[in-house]
Scaffold this active site. Sequence first.
Site, PDB file in Angstrom:
ATOM      1  N   SER A   1       1.117   6.460   2.341  1.00 31.39           N
ATOM      2  CA  SER A   1       1.751   7.579   3.312  1.00 31.39           C
ATOM      3  C   SER A   1       3.130   7.958   2.456  1.00 31.39           C
ATOM      4  CB  SER A   1       2.295   6.809   4.696  1.00 31.39           C
ATOM      5  OG  SER A   1       1.242   6.297   5.393  1.00 31.39           O
TER       6      SER A   1
ATOM      7  N   GLU B   1      -9.609  -1.757   5.324  1.00 33.82           N
ATOM      8  CA  GLU B   1      -8.301  -1.873   6.716  1.00 33.82           C
ATOM      9  C   GLU B   1      -8.807  -2.075   7.799  1.00 33.82           C
ATOM     10  OE1 GLU B   1      -5.618   1.116   6.323  1.00 33.82           O
ATOM     11  OE2 GLU B   1      -4.011  -0.125   7.035  1.00 33.82           O
TER      12      GLU B   1
ATOM     13  N   GLN C   1       0.782  -1.255   0.056  1.00 34.74           N
ATOM     14  CA  GLN C   1      -0.116  -0.039  -0.078  1.00 34.74           C
ATOM     15  C   GLN C   1       0.935   1.286   0.056  1.00 34.74           C
ATOM     16  OE1 GLN C   1      -1.526   0.403   3.562  1.00 34.74           O
ATOM     17  NE2 GLN C   1      -3.391   2.060   3.105  1.00 34.74           N
TER      18      GLN C   1
HETATM   19  C1  LIG Z   1       4.565  -0.606  11.538  1.00 32.09           C
HETATM   20  C2  LIG Z   1       3.799   0.391  10.544  1.00 32.09           C
HETATM   21  C3  LIG Z   1       3.377   0.029   9.176  1.00 32.09           C
HETATM   22  C4  LIG Z   1       2.943   0.859   8.214  1.00 32.09           C
HETATM   23  N1  LIG Z   1       2.659   0.274   7.084  1.00 32.09           N
HETATM   24  C5  LIG Z   1       2.194   1.306   6.006  1.00 32.09           C
HETATM   25  C6  LIG Z   1       1.858   0.793   4.626  1.00 32.09           C
HETATM   26  O1  LIG Z   1       2.166  -0.131   4.406  1.00 32.09           O
HETATM   27  N2  LIG Z   1       1.417   1.846   3.986  1.00 32.09           N
HETATM   28  C7  LIG Z   1       1.421   3.063   4.154  1.00 32.09           C
HETATM   29  O2  LIG Z   1       0.883   3.823   3.375  1.00 32.09           O
HETATM   30  N3  LIG Z   1       1.799   3.305   5.431  1.00 32.09           N
HETATM   31  C8  LIG Z   1       2.131   2.568   6.582  1.00 32.09           C
HETATM   32  N4  LIG Z   1       2.339   3.114   7.698  1.00 32.09           N
HETATM   33  C9  LIG Z   1       1.976   4.719   8.154  1.00 32.09           C
HETATM   34  C10 LIG Z   1       1.061   4.914   8.734  1.00 32.09           C
HETATM   35  O3  LIG Z   1      -0.110   4.946   8.129  1.00 32.09           O
HETATM   36  C11 LIG Z   1       1.413   6.309   9.207  1.00 32.09           C
HETATM   37  O4  LIG Z   1       2.753   6.512  10.155  1.00 32.09           O
HETATM   38  C12 LIG Z   1       0.226   6.881  10.212  1.00 32.09           C
HETATM   39  O5  LIG Z   1      -1.009   6.901   9.212  1.00 32.09           O
HETATM   40  C13 LIG Z   1       0.618   8.226  10.811  1.00 32.09           C
HETATM   41  O6  LIG Z   1       1.109   9.191  10.029  1.00 32.09           O
HETATM   42  P1  LIG Z   1       2.430   9.665  10.191  1.00 32.09           P
HETATM   43  O7  LIG Z   1       3.495   8.787  10.526  1.00 32.09           O
HETATM   44  O8  LIG Z   1       2.750  10.904   9.321  1.00 32.09           O
HETATM   45  O9  LIG Z   1       2.236  10.545  11.731  1.00 32.09           O
HETATM   46  P2  LIG Z   1       1.704  12.250  11.811  1.00 32.09           P
HETATM   47  O10 LIG Z   1       0.239  12.334  11.118  1.00 32.09           O
HETATM   48  O11 LIG Z   1       2.847  13.029  11.501  1.00 32.09           O
HETATM   49  O12 LIG Z   1       1.268  11.890  13.555  1.00 32.09           O
HETATM   50  C14 LIG Z   1       1.989  12.544  14.433  1.00 32.09           C
HETATM   51  C15 LIG Z   1       1.384  12.216  15.578  1.00 32.09           C
HETATM   52  O13 LIG Z   1       0.354  13.520  15.807  1.00 32.09           O
HETATM   53  C16 LIG Z   1      -0.951  12.875  15.594  1.00 32.09           C
HETATM   54  N5  LIG Z   1      -1.934  13.548  15.025  1.00 32.09           N
HETATM   55  C17 LIG Z   1      -1.932  13.832  13.468  1.00 32.09           C
HETATM   56  N6  LIG Z   1      -2.641  14.403  13.206  1.00 32.09           N
HETATM   57  C18 LIG Z   1      -3.825  14.419  14.317  1.00 32.09           C
HETATM   58  C19 LIG Z   1      -4.997  15.278  14.434  1.00 32.09           C
HETATM   59  N7  LIG Z   1      -5.907  15.603  13.667  1.00 32.09           N
HETATM   60  N8  LIG Z   1      -5.503  15.202  15.738  1.00 32.09           N
HETATM   61  C20 LIG Z   1      -4.794  14.475  16.913  1.00 32.09           C
HETATM   62  N9  LIG Z   1      -3.698  13.986  16.639  1.00 32.09           N
HETATM   63  C21 LIG Z   1      -3.051  14.031  15.267  1.00 32.09           C
HETATM   64  C22 LIG Z   1      -0.597  11.390  15.463  1.00 32.09           C
HETATM   65  O14 LIG Z   1      -1.792  10.695  16.015  1.00 32.09           O
HETATM   66  C23 LIG Z   1       0.534  11.292  15.924  1.00 32.09           C
HETATM   67  O15 LIG Z   1       0.731  10.932  17.144  1.00 32.09           O
HETATM   68  C24 LIG Z   1       2.652   2.240   8.659  1.00 32.09           C
HETATM   69  C25 LIG Z   1       3.041   2.669   9.642  1.00 32.09           C
HETATM   70  C26 LIG Z   1       3.718   1.575  10.816  1.00 32.09           C
HETATM   71  C27 LIG Z   1       4.098   2.454  12.014  1.00 32.09           C
END
Ligand SMILES: Cc1cc2nc3c(=O)[nH]c(=O)nc-3n(C[C@H](O)[C@H](O)[C@H](O)COP(=O)(O)OP(=O)(O)OC[C@H]3O[C@@H](n4cnc5c(N)ncnc54)[C@H](O)[C@@H]3O)c2cc1C
Lengths: 392, 341
Positions: free
Chosen positions: A110, A229, A107
């Site tokens: 991100s 999902e 997928q």
């Molecule tokens: C083990 C693992 C596997 C993954 N596999 C995939 C994959 O296969 N494909 C893929 O596309 N992605 C994947 N991801 C990515 C995952 O979907 C993202 O890491 C996740 O959606 C969070 O985005 P970010 O890391 O940019 O954090 P951010 O969005 O930058 O968040 C940082 C912090 O802010 C908080 N935050 C953000 N927005 C808000 C809001 N509106 N209100 C309150 N709090 C908020 C978050 O909860 C977090 O604590 C994976 C992640 C992990 C850890």
Amino acid sequence: MDADALRAKAREFVANQPTTDRLEFLRARFDAGLAWVHFPEGLGGLGAPRALQSVVDTELAGTPDNDPRRIGIGLGMAAPTILRFGSDEVKKRFLRPLWTGEEIWCQLFSEPGAGSDLAAVGTRARRENGRDGDDWLLTGQKVWTSSAHTARFAILLARTDPDLPKHQGLSYFILDMDQPGVEVRPLRQITGEAEFNEVFLTDARIPDAHRLGAVGEGWKVAQTTLMNERVAIGGNAAPRESGMLGAVAKTWRENPDRHTSALHDRLLRHWVDAEAMRLAGQRLRQQLAAGAPGPEGSAMKLGFAKLSQALSGLEVELMAEDGLRYDDWTLRRPDLVDFTGRGPGYRYLRAKGNSIEGGTSEILRNIIAERVLGLPSEPRVDKDVAWKDLPK
Amino acid sequence: MSATLIYSEVEEDLRASVRDLLADHASPAAVLARCESDQPYDLELWRLLGEMGATTLHVPEELGGQGASMRETAVVLEELGRSVAPVPFLGSAVLASAVFTVLGEPVPSETATLVVPFSSWQPVFSSGPVRSVADATVASLFIVPVSTPDGPELHLASSATVTPVTSLDLTRPVADVTVSESTVLARGADASNALRVALLTGAGLLASEQVGIAERCLFDTVAYLRERHQFGRAVGSFQALKHRLADLYQELVTARAAARYAADALATGEDVEIAVAVAAAHCSDVAVHAAEEAVQLHGGIGMTWEHPAHLFLKRAKADQLALGTPDRHRAALAELVDLRL
Ligand SMILES: Cc1cc2nc3c(=O)[nH]c(=O)nc-3n(C[C@H](O)[C@H](O)[C@H](O)COP(=O)(O)OP(=O)(O)OC[C@H]3O[C@@H](n4cnc5c(N)ncnc54)[C@H](O)[C@@H]3O)c2cc1C
């Protein structure tokens, strides 16, 4: 088709399938419509109610099968999206090898600048010669992509029009990972291994026929993927005291010298929570089977993450001097993810991802509060601004 | 193990008719006004519940009941919890009725109660006055566990000295009870078993009442926070509060599953002890959490006597002690699932 007819069909299939080759068997099962019975005929199903899948699974128990952890993204996310938005040719081309596990999916959603705020993705998709029907060329960077290193295909969200507000300028594609414009680099995680990757796209090519949904409607298509999902999580029936709880309970019983009353109290609290979660999963499946899925599903992933983190933290404490050790920090690229595999240290660290992957627990709380409880949404400053003008 | 955890159509119909009745008789204002009156119990509502058969659902027909099951009785309790209705349902229709049913005795139509401290979690046979008995002030039949030189006995009395005490829970007050004249209902192992089953049944069904309390507290708070404005926005649009309510919703989802499982286990007789321990331990704390959040998130109005939030808090906190605190149920569970200290 009702349960009895389905059972008879499954029995007949098992009785008449001499092949022991796993792949041949799975292909034949798909062609017989016994892969996912709620899919249409010719696409691995029989157009039967989804709830009847368990009838088939019971009859086919013990026959050659796939490890669902290896093909989870394909099954849980790509397949329902392809079924809903793919052309007939796309469905025919992709669903069978997806289900048999011949082709692994990943997928590509991100990006470094678009995580929780998925609609902010900036990977650019342009027509090769600017004409309708031409191939698309993709340039940009994806991140945290689980199993990109084993995947043959990807579902991908990209920006086709930066001048529109962020939700409107997106389109959704199927990307062939096996081409020069796609570079996959391992991204090491806190467990030491690299389950996920960075994916760099430089003029990666996608035929227009592999677009899912209309140009500019990628957000709508992505919603189907994300909904599925979250349905997939908490989906399977598990016996009492299994999974993470099973591991901790076993550690407790095997180490009477490490018992303290405070740890005992925590263990029992988690035991109760885990059993209540298990029952909630069972209740949810019964609602689905009765054709009345409730909003409760949205709470399952949140509860699961809390619980697996609490349990795995407790287990490390229970290990005393052994809790100070870790099995192996070597950078490896596993071909499947097993939350409870390996030792307590690994389980503890891997569980941290449960509240991040597939939508963070904070985002899930927003969703429950707004969509289930009907509380007012956050003020949105970015809704009507062209994507290209948003602060990055 | 394939207990049915969803509600059947019959159960939903039952819920609707009980809810209708409670809407007419147990509005927050009515419940609040009654709790400091001469008669804190709503005996008219109690009579109507009896008339519609809601008080004897799980009692077999040959013992004078409706021949349904604990599942239906649990649905009634959810609704009673949602309105903290002041009726002696738990003492009479659950605890006393369970004793009669286990002993194969016809269930009398009079209001009855089980003369044990409402905080009891295991059978205790004693002699002398009993403190903090639930639903005693309106009972005319008393089931009393008595310790005799010949062993434990359950006695039945048609009169007792009942001294009301000032109770934490305004909608299910407790009283001290002394019984002087009584007849023997059961002896020895029969008596012990009947008391054990009654306490287990009570703890298991109380979980459904607690689900009702939690549900009401959560959804009333959500409704209030959608309307209440501060800083130029609905207070419910602040994420700090939304997240707390989302967590509460998640707890409600698991509490409902645990309570349904306990009700189903009590109906079928399978896996009863674990099911009850899990439901009692889990749902008690969820109800208290929901009621405490309701008070906090209503702000000053939540601290007033005039607002009904305190009725739910008092009921939830008393319920947490009733028929075994969560830690007692966890201790029982430790034995049942072989996770000993
Ligand atoms: C083990 C693992 C596997 C993954 N596999 C995939 C994959 O296969 N494909 C893929 O596309 N992605 C994947 N991801 C990515 C995952 O979907 C993202 O890491 C996740 O959606 C969070 O985005 P970010 O890391 O940019 O954090 P951010 O969005 O930058 O968040 C940082 C912090 O802010 C908080 N935050 C953000 N927005 C808000 C809001 N509106 N209100 C309150 N709090 C908020 C978050 O909860 C977090 O604590 C994976 C992640 C992990 C850890």
